[in-house]
Design a protein around this motif. Structure first.
Motif, short mmCIF file in Angstrom:
data_model
loop_
_atom_site.label_atom_id
_atom_site.label_comp_id
_atom_site.label_asym_id
_atom_site.label_seq_id
_atom_site.Cartn_x
_atom_site.Cartn_y
_atom_site.Cartn_z
N ILE A 1 -3.19 -4.19 1.49
CA ILE A 1 -3.38 -2.75 1.38
C ILE A 1 -2.53 -2.13 2.48
O ILE A 1 -2.52 -2.62 3.61
CB ILE A 1 -4.86 -2.36 1.65
CG1 ILE A 1 -5.82 -3.06 0.72
CG2 ILE A 1 -5.03 -0.87 1.58
CD1 ILE A 1 -7.28 -2.83 1.08
N SER B 1 -2.06 2.90 5.91
CA SER B 1 -2.44 4.30 5.70
C SER B 1 -3.53 4.42 4.64
O SER B 1 -4.47 5.20 4.79
CB SER B 1 -1.22 5.15 5.32
OG SER B 1 -0.64 4.66 4.14
N THR B 2 -3.43 3.64 3.56
CA THR B 2 -4.47 3.64 2.53
C THR B 2 -5.76 3.06 3.08
O THR B 2 -6.85 3.59 2.83
CB THR B 2 -4.01 2.83 1.30
OG1 THR B 2 -2.82 3.40 0.79
CG2 THR B 2 -5.08 2.78 0.22
N LYS C 1 -8.91 5.50 2.94
CA LYS C 1 -9.91 5.19 1.91
C LYS C 1 -11.05 4.30 2.39
O LYS C 1 -12.15 4.38 1.87
CB LYS C 1 -9.23 4.51 0.72
CG LYS C 1 -8.47 5.44 -0.16
CD LYS C 1 -8.05 4.70 -1.41
CE LYS C 1 -7.56 5.66 -2.47
NZ LYS C 1 -7.23 4.94 -3.70
#
Length: 159
Positions: free
Chosen positions: A51, A54-55, A59
């Protein structure tokens, strides 16, 4: 007499402030708890890795902070940014990071989570004890972010 009244109330005010500071977790504690919580949620939801960092931050890490907890401000942590924090967690062996394709960014991706790391297992045991004890925050954390609130990243345009 007025001066004596002020002097006697000063220590009381100081004690009240100290008690409030002691009960409010530091931003490093909030970050650490959210980090371990997010890892457990990623593992339980079988989210595919890698991943992007930043995600992961937007999230997973931010959504792992309980709703009634103080808001995480990365600039008030000892790390100042998420990159140095993740690099330290990698040096402890909790996660593995992946570099960007051009190799300039060492922590561009969260590549793997070490499921059997002692710190992660200890956090999981502690979380389980808190859930059994009836702690509301722990119940929300254990159930995952999707059951209580959802987060969406959207582009906004002003016309």
């Amino acid at each position: 007499n007025v001066a004596n009244t002020d002097d006697s109330s000063s220590p009381d005010n100081h004690n009240e402030e100290t008690k409030e500071e002691a009960t409010t977790p530091s931003h490093d504690e909030i970050l650490s708890k959210a980090f371990f919580t997010s890892l457990l949620q990623i593992l339980s939801s079988k989210t595919p890795l890698p991943i992007s960092v930043s995600t992961y931050f937007a999230k997973h890490l931010v959504s792992a902070i309980p709703p009634n907890s103080p808001r995480l401000d990365m600039k008030q942590t000892s790390y100042k940014k998420v990159g140095p924090f993740l690099l330290e967690m990698e040096s402890k062996g909790i996660i593995q990071l992946g570099a960007s394709k051009d190799g300039k960014d060492r922590c561009a991706f969260l590549a793997a989570i070490v499921k059997q790391h002692p710190d992660l297992l200890e956090f999981k045991r502690q979380l389980k004890k808190e859930v059994e004890a009836g702690d509301a925050d722990a119940s929300i954390i254990a159930s995952g972010p999707d059951t209580k609130r959802k987060m969406a990243v959207v582009d906004l345009f002003i016309v």
